[in-house]
Every structure is written in structure tokens, then in C-alpha cells.
Design a protein around this motif. Structure first.
Motif, mmCIF file in Angstrom:
data_model
loop_
_atom_site.group_PDB
_atom_site.id
_atom_site.type_symbol
_atom_site.label_atom_id
_atom_site.label_comp_id
_atom_site.label_asym_id
_atom_site.label_seq_id
_atom_site.Cartn_x
_atom_site.Cartn_y
_atom_site.Cartn_z
ATOM 1 N N TYR A 1 1.016 -1.475 -0.264
ATOM 2 C CA TYR A 1 -0.144 0.504 -0.350
ATOM 3 C C TYR A 1 1.218 1.254 -0.279
ATOM 4 C CZ TYR A 1 -3.199 4.064 1.844
ATOM 5 O OH TYR A 1 -3.779 5.110 1.451
ATOM 6 N N ALA B 1 2.610 1.235 -4.031
ATOM 7 C CA ALA B 1 1.512 2.081 -4.046
ATOM 8 C C ALA B 1 0.696 3.240 -4.605
ATOM 9 C CB ALA B 1 0.839 0.903 -4.759
ATOM 10 N N CYS B 2 0.416 3.211 -3.321
ATOM 11 C CA CYS B 2 -0.656 4.625 -3.139
ATOM 12 C C CYS B 2 -0.379 6.129 -2.266
ATOM 13 C CB CYS B 2 -1.760 3.827 -2.051
ATOM 14 S SG CYS B 2 -2.548 3.155 -3.130
ATOM 15 N N THR C 1 4.768 7.573 -6.675
ATOM 16 C CA THR C 1 4.504 5.805 -8.061
ATOM 17 C C THR C 1 2.623 5.933 -7.544
ATOM 18 O OG1 THR C 1 6.127 5.435 -6.926
ATOM 19 C CG2 THR C 1 4.643 4.151 -7.790
ATOM 20 N N GLY C 2 2.005 6.567 -6.149
ATOM 21 C CA GLY C 2 0.510 6.073 -6.449
ATOM 22 C C GLY C 2 0.146 7.383 -6.935
ATOM 23 N N ARG D 1 -3.199 5.829 -9.950
ATOM 24 C CA ARG D 1 -4.015 6.690 -9.983
ATOM 25 C C ARG D 1 -4.404 7.297 -11.271
ATOM 26 N NH1 ARG D 1 -3.715 9.788 -4.577
ATOM 27 N NH2 ARG D 1 -2.607 8.481 -3.869
#
Length: 74
Positions: free
Chosen positions: A34, A37-38, A42-43, A47
Motif C-alpha cells: 500500500y 503503490a498508493c 508512484t501512487g 491513480r
């Protein structure tokens, strides 16, 4: 002025060996995924890619639906 008896409180400084700075190893695998990636750049990129894919899928569904709804009867 200072008391040297048993009533005095003694504070020990932390030893550098007792401090655990390795936060990532104490986290669960899902939290590491999490965080990678979020959060951060990078997040934001993931998105944006997700939104773009969703818009392309909606466009394709609308195009195919419109083709079959508006085609000329034989």
C-alpha cells in the motif's frame, strides 16, 4: 541542595543499540505494498493510469453500444 539519597530518580539515556530504525521490516506485507503503490509519486502515477484505463473502457463500451443501437435495419 541536591539529594544523593535513595529518593533521587536516575534517568538512563537510550543506548543506540536499543533503537530500531528499521520501520519497513516491522510492517506487514500489505502495508508495504500500500505504501509503495498508493503514496507519493508512484501512487499518483498509478491513480492516473487507472483513471485513464477506466475512461478507455467506458469509451469502448459506449462505442459498441452506440454501434448496435444506431445501426440501420436490414
Amino acid at each position: 541542595m541536591e539529594s544523593t539519597g535513595e529518593a533521587s530518580v536516575h534517568y538512563d539515556r537510550w543506548s543506540e543499540n536499543n533503537i530500531n530504525m528499521n520501520v519497513e521490516s516491522s510492517q506487514s506485507t500489505t502495508m508495504r505494498i500500500y505504501n509503495r503503490a498508493c503514496v507519493g509519486k508512484t501512487g499518483i502515477a498509478l491513480r492516473a493510469a487507472g483513471v485513464l484505463c477506466a475512461l478507455v473502457v467506458i469509451y469502448i463500451i459506449g462505442y459498441v453500444t452506440g454501434y448496435y443501437v444506431h445501426r440501420c435495419p436490414l
